[in-house]
Design a protein around this motif. Sequence first.
Motif, PDB file in Angstrom:
ATOM      1  N   ILE A  14      45.287  32.659  29.606  1.00 24.59           N
ATOM      2  CA  ILE A  14      44.500  33.622  29.329  1.00 24.59           C
ATOM      3  C   ILE A  14      43.429  33.866  30.557  1.00 24.59           C
ATOM      4  CG2 ILE A  14      42.630  34.491  27.890  1.00 24.59           C
ATOM      5  CD1 ILE A  14      43.964  32.957  25.673  1.00 24.59           C
ATOM      6  N   PHE A  15      43.027  33.007  31.379  1.00 25.24           N
ATOM      7  CA  PHE A  15      42.160  33.379  32.307  1.00 25.24           C
ATOM      8  C   PHE A  15      43.114  33.790  33.524  1.00 25.24           C
ATOM      9  CE2 PHE A  15      39.133  30.090  30.569  1.00 25.24           C
ATOM     10  CZ  PHE A  15      38.236  30.983  30.534  1.00 25.24           C
ATOM     11  N   PHE A  16      44.318  33.518  33.653  1.00 20.78           N
ATOM     12  CA  PHE A  16      45.016  33.892  34.861  1.00 20.78           C
ATOM     13  C   PHE A  16      45.394  35.324  34.553  1.00 20.78           C
ATOM     14  CE2 PHE A  16      49.024  34.499  37.156  1.00 20.78           C
ATOM     15  CZ  PHE A  16      48.821  34.174  38.427  1.00 20.78           C
ATOM     16  N   MET A  17      45.599  35.773  33.222  1.00 19.01           N
ATOM     17  CA  MET A  17      46.223  37.275  33.105  1.00 19.01           C
ATOM     18  C   MET A  17      45.395  38.163  33.594  1.00 19.01           C
ATOM     19  SD  MET A  17      47.656  36.519  29.234  1.00 19.01           S
ATOM     20  CE  MET A  17      48.007  38.299  28.778  1.00 19.01           C
ATOM     21  N   PRO A  18      44.065  38.345  33.809  1.00 16.60           N
ATOM     22  CA  PRO A  18      43.359  39.354  34.343  1.00 16.60           C
ATOM     23  C   PRO A  18      44.179  39.767  35.722  1.00 16.60           C
ATOM     24  CG  PRO A  18      41.871  38.124  33.447  1.00 16.60           C
ATOM     25  CD  PRO A  18      43.163  37.303  33.377  1.00 16.60           C
ATOM     26  N   ASN A  19      44.724  38.701  36.441  1.00 15.68           N
ATOM     27  CA  ASN A  19      45.092  38.748  37.803  1.00 15.68           C
ATOM     28  C   ASN A  19      46.439  39.663  37.958  1.00 15.68           C
ATOM     29  OD1 ASN A  19      44.481  37.875  40.547  1.00 15.68           O
ATOM     30  ND2 ASN A  19      46.542  37.166  40.318  1.00 15.68           N
ATOM     31  N   LEU A  20      47.092  39.819  36.794  1.00 16.01           N
ATOM     32  CA  LEU A  20      48.490  40.472  36.941  1.00 16.01           C
ATOM     33  C   LEU A  20      48.177  42.116  36.638  1.00 16.01           C
ATOM     34  CD1 LEU A  20      50.001  38.059  34.344  1.00 16.01           C
ATOM     35  CD2 LEU A  20      50.219  38.061  36.760  1.00 16.01           C
ATOM     36  N   ILE A  21      46.854  42.161  36.387  1.00 22.55           N
ATOM     37  CA  ILE A  21      46.586  43.892  36.333  1.00 22.55           C
ATOM     38  C   ILE A  21      46.353  44.325  37.808  1.00 22.55           C
ATOM     39  CG2 ILE A  21      45.477  45.837  34.971  1.00 22.55           C
ATOM     40  CD1 ILE A  21      44.691  43.716  33.042  1.00 22.55           C
ATOM     41  N   GLY A  22      46.948  45.503  38.142  1.00 23.24           N
ATOM     42  CA  GLY A  22      46.635  46.291  39.338  1.00 23.24           C
ATOM     43  C   GLY A  22      44.823  46.767  39.339  1.00 23.24           C
ATOM     44  N   GLY A  23      44.523  46.628  40.661  1.00 15.06           N
ATOM     45  CA  GLY A  23      43.187  47.032  40.913  1.00 15.06           C
ATOM     46  C   GLY A  23      42.710  48.258  40.538  1.00 15.06           C
ATOM     47  N   VAL A  24      43.701  49.387  40.613  1.00 14.59           N
ATOM     48  CA  VAL A  24      43.039  50.744  40.353  1.00 14.59           C
ATOM     49  C   VAL A  24      42.880  50.820  38.664  1.00 14.59           C
ATOM     50  CG1 VAL A  24      44.047  53.137  39.997  1.00 14.59           C
ATOM     51  CG2 VAL A  24      44.323  51.834  42.297  1.00 14.59           C
ATOM     52  N   VAL A  25      43.965  50.365  38.123  1.00 19.44           N
ATOM     53  CA  VAL A  25      43.880  50.418  36.547  1.00 19.44           C
ATOM     54  C   VAL A  25      42.625  49.460  36.252  1.00 19.44           C
ATOM     55  CG1 VAL A  25      44.947  49.478  34.407  1.00 19.44           C
ATOM     56  CG2 VAL A  25      46.444  50.121  36.406  1.00 19.44           C
ATOM     57  N   LEU A  26      42.210  48.441  36.807  1.00 17.51           N
ATOM     58  CA  LEU A  26      41.314  47.503  36.351  1.00 17.51           C
ATOM     59  C   LEU A  26      39.835  48.497  36.550  1.00 17.51           C
ATOM     60  CD1 LEU A  26      41.608  43.787  37.766  1.00 17.51           C
ATOM     61  CD2 LEU A  26      41.487  44.991  35.238  1.00 17.51           C
ATOM     62  N   GLY A  27      39.942  49.103  37.788  1.00 16.94           N
ATOM     63  CA  GLY A  27      38.727  49.988  38.150  1.00 16.94           C
ATOM     64  C   GLY A  27      38.534  50.857  36.981  1.00 16.94           C
ATOM     65  N   TYR A  28      39.520  51.467  36.619  1.00 16.29           N
ATOM     66  CA  TYR A  28      39.175  52.613  35.569  1.00 16.29           C
ATOM     67  C   TYR A  28      38.935  52.001  34.234  1.00 16.29           C
ATOM     68  CZ  TYR A  28      40.788  56.463  38.700  1.00 16.29           C
ATOM     69  OH  TYR A  28      41.041  57.109  39.745  1.00 16.29           O
ATOM     70  N   ILE A  29      39.510  51.021  33.931  1.00 19.01           N
ATOM     71  CA  ILE A  29      39.171  50.351  32.464  1.00 19.01           C
ATOM     72  C   ILE A  29      37.854  49.835  32.531  1.00 19.01           C
ATOM     73  CG2 ILE A  29      39.703  48.197  31.289  1.00 19.01           C
ATOM     74  CD1 ILE A  29      42.448  48.538  31.969  1.00 19.01           C
ATOM     75  N   TRP A  30      37.235  49.288  33.707  1.00 19.90           N
ATOM     76  CA  TRP A  30      35.870  48.695  33.773  1.00 19.90           C
ATOM     77  C   TRP A  30      34.849  49.823  33.702  1.00 19.90           C
ATOM     78  CZ3 TRP A  30      33.676  44.286  32.495  1.00 19.90           C
ATOM     79  CH2 TRP A  30      34.428  43.196  32.385  1.00 19.90           C
ATOM     80  N   SER A  31      35.134  50.728  34.466  1.00 23.72           N
ATOM     81  CA  SER A  31      34.247  52.044  34.501  1.00 23.72           C
ATOM     82  C   SER A  31      34.274  52.410  33.015  1.00 23.72           C
ATOM     83  CB  SER A  31      34.861  53.099  35.299  1.00 23.72           C
ATOM     84  OG  SER A  31      35.837  53.885  34.966  1.00 23.72           O
ATOM     85  N   MET A  32      34.862  52.339  32.213  1.00 24.48           N
ATOM     86  CA  MET A  32      34.931  52.944  30.901  1.00 24.48           C
ATOM     87  C   MET A  32      34.060  51.987  30.246  1.00 24.48           C
ATOM     88  SD  MET A  32      38.442  54.551  29.368  1.00 24.48           S
ATOM     89  CE  MET A  32      39.744  54.731  30.870  1.00 24.48           C
ATOM     90  N   ILE A  33      34.241  50.756  30.391  1.00 26.79           N
ATOM     91  CA  ILE A  33      33.610  49.675  29.415  1.00 26.79           C
ATOM     92  C   ILE A  33      31.920  49.615  29.937  1.00 26.79           C
ATOM     93  CG2 ILE A  33      33.203  46.978  29.446  1.00 26.79           C
ATOM     94  CD1 ILE A  33      36.141  46.911  29.832  1.00 26.79           C
ATOM     95  N   PHE A  34      31.749  49.799  31.379  1.00 26.82           N
ATOM     96  CA  PHE A  34      30.441  49.759  31.946  1.00 26.82           C
ATOM     97  C   PHE A  34      29.693  50.924  31.276  1.00 26.82           C
ATOM     98  CE2 PHE A  34      31.875  47.228  35.667  1.00 26.82           C
ATOM     99  CZ  PHE A  34      31.406  45.946  35.033  1.00 26.82           C
ATOM    100  N   ASP A  35      30.626  52.165  31.475  1.00 25.46           N
ATOM    101  CA  ASP A  35      29.624  53.371  30.944  1.00 25.46           C
ATOM    102  C   ASP A  35      29.333  53.318  29.262  1.00 25.46           C
ATOM    103  OD1 ASP A  35      29.245  55.099  33.092  1.00 25.46           O
ATOM    104  OD2 ASP A  35      31.041  55.243  33.473  1.00 25.46           O
ATOM    105  N   ALA A  36      30.411  52.596  28.626  1.00 24.09           N
ATOM    106  CA  ALA A  36      30.144  52.509  27.235  1.00 24.09           C
ATOM    107  C   ALA A  36      29.013  51.637  26.967  1.00 24.09           C
ATOM    108  CB  ALA A  36      31.276  51.929  26.754  1.00 24.09           C
ATOM    109  N   ILE A  37      28.848  50.607  27.734  1.00 27.51           N
ATOM    110  CA  ILE A  37      27.470  50.011  27.521  1.00 27.51           C
ATOM    111  C   ILE A  37      26.348  50.518  28.045  1.00 27.51           C
ATOM    112  CG2 ILE A  37      26.569  47.563  28.268  1.00 27.51           C
ATOM    113  CD1 ILE A  37      29.330  46.593  28.527  1.00 27.51           C
TER     114      ILE A  37
END
Lengths: 303, 429
Positions: free
Chosen positions: A119-142
């Motif tokens: 599980i801890f290794f899994m985030p590493n499998l997602i590409g940077g751009v995808v992560l960036g967009y996902i996290w921007s949504m998470i941060f903005d929602a918070i």
Amino acid sequence: MKKKKRDAAALSSELIRRPIRRWFPVFLLPTLVCFCIGFIWPFAQGIYLSFCTFNTPKDATWTGISNYVKAFRDAGFVHAFKNTALFAIVSIVLINVLAFAIAYALTQKMRGSSLFRTIFFMPNLIGGVVLGYIWSMIFDAILKHYSTYLTANATYGFWGLVILVAWQQIGYMMIIYIAGLQAVPEDMLEAAKIDGASKSQTLFRVVIPNVMPSITICMFLTLTNSFKLFDQNLALTGGAPSVIMNGAKVNMTELLALNIYSTYNINKNWHGAAQAKAVVFFILVASLAIAQLTATRQKEVQQ
Amino acid sequence: MKKALALILALVMCLSLSAAAFADDAGSVYYLNFKPEADQAWQDLAAKYTEETGVEVKVVTAASGTYSDTLTAEMAKTEAPTIFNIGNKSGITDWGDYALDLTDTSIYAERVNDDYVLFDDAGAPKALGYCYESFGIIVNTALLEQAGHSLDEITDFASLKAVADDIHARADELGFDAFSAPGLDGSSSWRFSGHLANIPLYYQYKDAGLTVGALPAEITSDYLDNYRNIWDLYITDTAADPTSLSTSTGDESEAEFGEGKAVFYQNGDWEFSRLTGKFGMDPETLAMIPIYCGVDGESEAGLNCGTENCWAINAKADEADIQASIDFLTWVVTSEEGTAMLAEQFSGIPFKAAKASANVFGADAAEYANAGKYTMFWAFNDTPNVDAWRATVVTALTAYSADPSDANWEQVVSAFVDGWAIEYANVNG
């Protein structure tokens, strides 16, 4: 020079070695060609272009060091440099400490540790751009709960990027640390136990010196990763907020690589300056990495 | 010796690779398309042309927002594009060297007038607009009537505000709001940092007697109060939360309008096919009105018309390829297939043989112009270092929307005026 002793073994190895010595270019050639086309040539051309003004590489004209002067006068570049240095320090410490802690915890005997590793290794499998967009949504929602948003100021953007990169890279570094921890000799640990070493003494006096090679690798990787960071930076904030400071334009959350990219896109007058920035960037990353490798190598112990 | 051998072998291999690049004599066309939404139509048309004439036409479309990167990369290749897009006067500064002087070409003779031609400083036509677009406020007239209003009521900012305020006040009861979300996410912010910003720019240009391509070094804060008027209206009379505009996307805003949850939607005529196709809206219920913002005499305003779509022909291509490209473009604007495709994809087509477009927004633009109202040209095409200038405006506008204070508005004004001067110096430095 000592005269070679020609016994049977040496002779047969000579028979094997001679054709290799003669024909090695044939085996080396494909890789060499690829390396030249994909690395040496663009690299040389890149350095040449940093001394030129050009629109496309075909119509370059030599202008000397003016591009370098222009690059260093750019307030955005200087700001991006400071940003990157700060980001590198924070993320190197954070990622390595957390990755080591998790690796240490997961190498203790506990139920489900291999599930956690996965599980801890899994985030590493997602590409940077995808992560960036996902996290921007998470941060903005918070942040919405506090009536604000991610690109409202540079602090949010900076820590957002730290969190994102830590989340992504901790798993990878953890795997390296786990491998290192598992290689610590059992007998050494046992000896420490018998000698009455406390848990923390064992950790700092026995375990850490033994995993020094892993620490070297992880430090090196996190250092170069944070300096070369681009996709996450682009996708998370894209450099925003963009403000006017002392009569110059500065993208507050821009790191070096993104700054080079956006400089290139201003217009053709800036292609050369962006190239100059890229050369400076290369020298910086290369020298830092070499310095850091030499420094940590000295602390490694022979097992 | 061994090193020399390796080097020679490497060289031989490189040469044999590059030798493969030289092949054709009969001209061929390589069209680097600017509009992703028209990609399929261009591919189909190119296939038809090849079938008819045997001339090979390759169409490549740059992904949205990456045109200049793609163009730079493609132009550096041996097989460079023979037809490419130049958007505005700054584009001529950057790519003028690569653009053929179109004066004596057959395609140039097909244009209706010089309104959409880009000239270089020496006065030579370097790029030819092949469509022009209009933007304004798109109105769902069916919803407007349902709310008890009609288009005739809206003739200036005051009347637009009265109607919008009324709809917003009764939003719960009506089930829809006045404006769709004015999102400031990257997919939507260009509607305001680009298109809406054209309003203050246009009026400034008009006062100063400038036209598009003037590329002024500085702009003033005149008419920014008007910009504030309309922006305040957008962020007030909407269902969207003004503190979360930074993540509100263009698709959301479009869907809000398309699904009948908003009466007004600021965008351009390129939305027509999406609104009638994807959202199945009835063209009869769609109209486009000018963006009113409280400028004197604005009842006489028409829509904002202009273009960023101009064909340029690569002057550095082979003679045969240049001729093939000219022939292809001439065929596009004169043949049955070509004109049909243009009419289907674009609204305004400035060529003699153009077919009428089904786009009602384009028709609205023409109607305003024919009624003697002034068309607002695209002064925003002159924005220096456009992406960076807009980014600063968006930053300031987002902060202002979350907290609409005068101090925050000062930042917007600074982003406009100071930002323009800084970017102008940047671009020309």
